[in-house]
Design a protein around this motif. Structure first.
Motif, PDB file in Angstrom:
ATOM      1  N   LEU A 168       0.678  -1.344   0.116  1.00  0.00           N
ATOM      2  CA  LEU A 168      -0.087  -0.104   0.093  1.00  0.00           C
ATOM      3  C   LEU A 168       0.851   1.217   0.087  1.00  0.00           C
ATOM      4  O   LEU A 168       0.525   2.203  -0.531  1.00  0.00           O
ATOM      5  CB  LEU A 168      -1.059  -0.006   1.201  1.00  0.00           C
ATOM      6  CG  LEU A 168      -1.944  -1.061   1.191  1.00  0.00           C
ATOM      7  CD1 LEU A 168      -2.870  -1.035   2.684  1.00  0.00           C
ATOM      8  CD2 LEU A 168      -2.778  -1.055   0.025  1.00  0.00           C
ATOM      9  N   ASN A 169       1.852   1.466   0.720  1.00  0.00           N
ATOM     10  CA  ASN A 169       2.812   2.403   0.748  1.00  0.00           C
ATOM     11  C   ASN A 169       3.554   2.536  -0.514  1.00  0.00           C
ATOM     12  O   ASN A 169       3.710   3.733  -1.154  1.00  0.00           O
ATOM     13  CB  ASN A 169       4.119   2.083   1.763  1.00  0.00           C
ATOM     14  CG  ASN A 169       4.782   3.393   2.081  1.00  0.00           C
ATOM     15  OD1 ASN A 169       4.272   4.369   1.960  1.00  0.00           O
ATOM     16  ND2 ASN A 169       6.132   3.111   2.179  1.00  0.00           N
ATOM     17  N   ASN A 170       3.804   1.391  -1.384  1.00  0.00           N
ATOM     18  CA  ASN A 170       4.211   1.627  -2.643  1.00  0.00           C
ATOM     19  C   ASN A 170       3.179   2.314  -3.626  1.00  0.00           C
ATOM     20  O   ASN A 170       3.733   3.109  -4.346  1.00  0.00           O
ATOM     21  CB  ASN A 170       4.761   0.185  -3.178  1.00  0.00           C
ATOM     22  CG  ASN A 170       5.434   0.237  -4.468  1.00  0.00           C
ATOM     23  OD1 ASN A 170       4.619   0.266  -5.451  1.00  0.00           O
ATOM     24  ND2 ASN A 170       6.574   0.198  -4.836  1.00  0.00           N
ATOM     25  N   LEU A 171       2.180   1.847  -3.514  1.00  0.00           N
ATOM     26  CA  LEU A 171       1.126   2.445  -4.267  1.00  0.00           C
ATOM     27  C   LEU A 171       1.027   3.862  -3.887  1.00  0.00           C
ATOM     28  O   LEU A 171       0.825   4.823  -5.022  1.00  0.00           O
ATOM     29  CB  LEU A 171      -0.483   1.814  -4.074  1.00  0.00           C
ATOM     30  CG  LEU A 171      -0.424   0.323  -4.623  1.00  0.00           C
ATOM     31  CD1 LEU A 171      -1.821  -0.301  -3.995  1.00  0.00           C
ATOM     32  CD2 LEU A 171      -0.387   0.202  -6.163  1.00  0.00           C
ATOM     33  N   CYS A 172       0.963   4.347  -2.683  1.00  0.00           N
ATOM     34  CA  CYS A 172       0.805   5.592  -2.080  1.00  0.00           C
ATOM     35  C   CYS A 172       1.981   6.694  -2.904  1.00  0.00           C
ATOM     36  O   CYS A 172       1.688   7.473  -3.458  1.00  0.00           O
ATOM     37  CB  CYS A 172       0.918   5.728  -0.718  1.00  0.00           C
ATOM     38  SG  CYS A 172       0.687   7.427  -0.122  1.00  0.00           S
ATOM     39  N   LYS A 173       3.322   5.950  -2.814  1.00  0.00           N
ATOM     40  CA  LYS A 173       4.312   6.811  -3.474  1.00  0.00           C
ATOM     41  C   LYS A 173       4.110   6.828  -4.898  1.00  0.00           C
ATOM     42  O   LYS A 173       4.833   7.990  -5.470  1.00  0.00           O
ATOM     43  CB  LYS A 173       5.718   6.123  -3.036  1.00  0.00           C
ATOM     44  CG  LYS A 173       6.228   5.982  -1.682  1.00  0.00           C
ATOM     45  CD  LYS A 173       7.316   5.222  -1.466  1.00  0.00           C
ATOM     46  CE  LYS A 173       7.731   5.334   0.017  1.00  0.00           C
ATOM     47  NZ  LYS A 173       9.093   4.232   0.227  1.00  0.00           N
ATOM     48  N   ARG A 174       3.646   5.870  -5.400  1.00  0.00           N
ATOM     49  CA  ARG A 174       3.283   6.077  -7.111  1.00  0.00           C
ATOM     50  C   ARG A 174       2.030   6.950  -7.337  1.00  0.00           C
ATOM     51  O   ARG A 174       1.403   7.150  -8.546  1.00  0.00           O
ATOM     52  CB  ARG A 174       3.087   4.740  -7.494  1.00  0.00           C
ATOM     53  CG  ARG A 174       4.508   4.078  -7.308  1.00  0.00           C
ATOM     54  CD  ARG A 174       4.272   2.547  -7.949  1.00  0.00           C
ATOM     55  NE  ARG A 174       3.116   2.310  -8.896  1.00  0.00           N
ATOM     56  CZ  ARG A 174       2.812   1.058  -8.997  1.00  0.00           C
ATOM     57  NH1 ARG A 174       2.708   0.095  -7.916  1.00  0.00           N
ATOM     58  NH2 ARG A 174       1.643   0.755  -9.859  1.00  0.00           N
ATOM     59  N   ASP A 175       1.394   7.476  -6.249  1.00  0.00           N
ATOM     60  CA  ASP A 175       0.252   8.449  -6.399  1.00  0.00           C
ATOM     61  C   ASP A 175      -1.118   7.759  -6.840  1.00  0.00           C
ATOM     62  O   ASP A 175      -1.868   8.348  -7.718  1.00  0.00           O
ATOM     63  CB  ASP A 175       0.530   9.650  -7.196  1.00  0.00           C
ATOM     64  CG  ASP A 175       1.555  10.480  -6.582  1.00  0.00           C
ATOM     65  OD1 ASP A 175       1.385  10.982  -5.538  1.00  0.00           O
ATOM     66  OD2 ASP A 175       2.363  11.221  -7.332  1.00  0.00           O
ATOM     67  N   VAL A 176      -1.074   6.497  -6.271  1.00  0.00           N
ATOM     68  CA  VAL A 176      -2.185   5.635  -6.490  1.00  0.00           C
ATOM     69  C   VAL A 176      -3.123   5.662  -5.501  1.00  0.00           C
ATOM     70  O   VAL A 176      -2.561   5.360  -4.589  1.00  0.00           O
ATOM     71  CB  VAL A 176      -1.762   4.000  -6.820  1.00  0.00           C
ATOM     72  CG1 VAL A 176      -3.258   3.309  -7.375  1.00  0.00           C
ATOM     73  CG2 VAL A 176      -0.909   4.062  -8.386  1.00  0.00           C
ATOM     74  N   PHE A 177      -4.317   5.742  -5.609  1.00  0.00           N
ATOM     75  CA  PHE A 177      -5.383   5.712  -4.739  1.00  0.00           C
ATOM     76  C   PHE A 177      -5.948   4.597  -4.353  1.00  0.00           C
ATOM     77  O   PHE A 177      -6.081   3.743  -5.253  1.00  0.00           O
ATOM     78  CB  PHE A 177      -6.521   6.779  -4.960  1.00  0.00           C
ATOM     79  CG  PHE A 177      -6.174   8.059  -4.821  1.00  0.00           C
ATOM     80  CD1 PHE A 177      -5.777   8.909  -3.779  1.00  0.00           C
ATOM     81  CD2 PHE A 177      -6.354   8.921  -6.280  1.00  0.00           C
ATOM     82  CE1 PHE A 177      -5.162  10.354  -4.121  1.00  0.00           C
ATOM     83  CE2 PHE A 177      -6.040  10.240  -6.428  1.00  0.00           C
ATOM     84  CZ  PHE A 177      -5.293  10.863  -5.311  1.00  0.00           C
ATOM     85  N   TRP A 178      -5.940   4.082  -2.967  1.00  0.00           N
ATOM     86  CA  TRP A 178      -6.591   2.699  -2.698  1.00  0.00           C
ATOM     87  C   TRP A 178      -7.538   2.798  -1.609  1.00  0.00           C
ATOM     88  O   TRP A 178      -7.597   3.825  -0.765  1.00  0.00           O
ATOM     89  CB  TRP A 178      -5.241   2.040  -2.619  1.00  0.00           C
ATOM     90  CG  TRP A 178      -4.464   2.394  -1.197  1.00  0.00           C
ATOM     91  CD1 TRP A 178      -3.020   3.045  -1.584  1.00  0.00           C
ATOM     92  CD2 TRP A 178      -4.534   2.049   0.255  1.00  0.00           C
ATOM     93  NE1 TRP A 178      -2.810   3.201  -0.124  1.00  0.00           N
ATOM     94  CE2 TRP A 178      -3.698   2.760   0.848  1.00  0.00           C
ATOM     95  CE3 TRP A 178      -5.683   1.535   0.745  1.00  0.00           C
ATOM     96  CZ2 TRP A 178      -3.471   2.899   2.093  1.00  0.00           C
ATOM     97  CZ3 TRP A 178      -5.417   1.537   2.312  1.00  0.00           C
ATOM     98  CH2 TRP A 178      -4.531   2.275   2.837  1.00  0.00           C
ATOM     99  N   VAL A 179      -8.381   1.826  -1.429  1.00  0.00           N
ATOM    100  CA  VAL A 179      -9.453   1.647  -0.478  1.00  0.00           C
ATOM    101  C   VAL A 179      -9.453   0.161  -0.201  1.00  0.00           C
ATOM    102  O   VAL A 179      -9.388  -0.535  -1.161  1.00  0.00           O
ATOM    103  CB  VAL A 179     -10.650   2.112  -1.182  1.00  0.00           C
ATOM    104  CG1 VAL A 179     -11.756   1.828  -0.040  1.00  0.00           C
ATOM    105  CG2 VAL A 179     -10.802   3.464  -1.606  1.00  0.00           C
ATOM    106  N   THR A 180      -9.633  -0.163   1.063  1.00  0.00           N
ATOM    107  CA  THR A 180      -9.594  -1.580   1.704  1.00  0.00           C
ATOM    108  C   THR A 180     -10.361  -1.441   2.950  1.00  0.00           C
ATOM    109  O   THR A 180     -10.562  -0.446   3.646  1.00  0.00           O
ATOM    110  CB  THR A 180      -8.240  -2.125   1.665  1.00  0.00           C
ATOM    111  OG1 THR A 180      -8.511  -3.605   2.048  1.00  0.00           O
ATOM    112  CG2 THR A 180      -7.430  -1.675   2.682  1.00  0.00           C
ATOM    113  N   ARG A 181     -10.983  -2.541   3.377  1.00  0.00           N
ATOM    114  CA  ARG A 181     -11.686  -2.619   4.832  1.00  0.00           C
ATOM    115  C   ARG A 181     -10.103  -2.970   5.669  1.00  0.00           C
ATOM    116  O   ARG A 181      -9.322  -3.563   5.252  1.00  0.00           O
ATOM    117  CB  ARG A 181     -12.379  -3.930   4.857  1.00  0.00           C
ATOM    118  CG  ARG A 181     -13.631  -3.571   3.956  1.00  0.00           C
ATOM    119  CD  ARG A 181     -14.815  -4.718   4.275  1.00  0.00           C
ATOM    120  NE  ARG A 181     -14.695  -5.310   5.682  1.00  0.00           N
ATOM    121  CZ  ARG A 181     -15.157  -6.534   5.835  1.00  0.00           C
ATOM    122  NH1 ARG A 181     -15.744  -7.332   4.969  1.00  0.00           N
ATOM    123  NH2 ARG A 181     -15.324  -6.750   7.200  1.00  0.00           N
TER     124      ARG A 181
END
Length: 181
Positions: A19-32
């Motif tokens: 999730l941190n890798n996605l965040c660094k790539r400016d990708v938004f994510w949502v999960t439970r």
């Protein structure tokens, strides 16, 4: 996955390093969030209204998790409808700007996709032909075409109006009777 895109995960796939890798790539994510997720509330994000019980900015409390994801997260606790019943669910995201109801709606949309794939797996017994070799579990070679055709038939019709999905091969269309003449 490119910057600005949105990924919605099931809570079984919560991996803070990913999730941190996605965040660094400016990708938004949502999960439970997992039930045992340890966190500290940093502050309120918005004032909860309606089905939103909590909308807060949080920091992970466990050293390993905080090492894997050092950024702040957003936690939304809301009453949502699942299978006709209201239930309380917790969601986490890296998006601090969207409305909390939009985050809940994104995750709800994921449920529809999950139900679709569950139905395909159960109805078509996909485990019978998915694998890493060309040999099926029943000893025959190649996938059962009727099951693949059923998958193709469940997809939307192509814009040309011939009744089969654009991804449906001519052989598959011939097998399931949707070949254009």
């Amino acid at each position: 996955i490119r910057a600005g895109e949105v990924v919605v995960f099931d809570k079984a796939y919560v991996d803070f390093a990913h999730l941190n890798n996605l965040c660094k790539r400016d990708v938004f994510w949502v999960t439970r969030s997992k039930d045992n997720m340890a966190y500290e509330i940093v502050g309120p994000q918005t004032v909860p209204t309606g089905p939103i019980l909590l909308d807060a900015t949080i920091r992970l409390a466990v050293d390993k998790s905080r090492h894997d994801y050092p950024e702040l997260l957003r936690l939304i606790v809301a009453v949502v409808e699942v299978a006709g019943k209201e239930t309380v669910m917790s969601f986490i995201t890296n998006n601090l700007d969207w409305a909390s109801s939009s985050i809940c709606d994104l995750h709800k949309a994921r449920w529809g996709i999950e139900v679709f794939f569950k139905q395909i797996k159960q109805t078509l017994q996909l485990a019978d032909f998915l694998g890493h070799t060309e040999q099926r579990s029943d000893g025959k070679s190649g996938p059962p075409c009727s099951r693949i055709c059923c998958c193709c038939a469940s997809l939307p019709a192509s814009p040309s109006g011939h009744g089969r999905s654009p991804g449906c091969s001519p052989f598959c269309a011939q097998s399931c009777g949707t070949a254009s003449t």
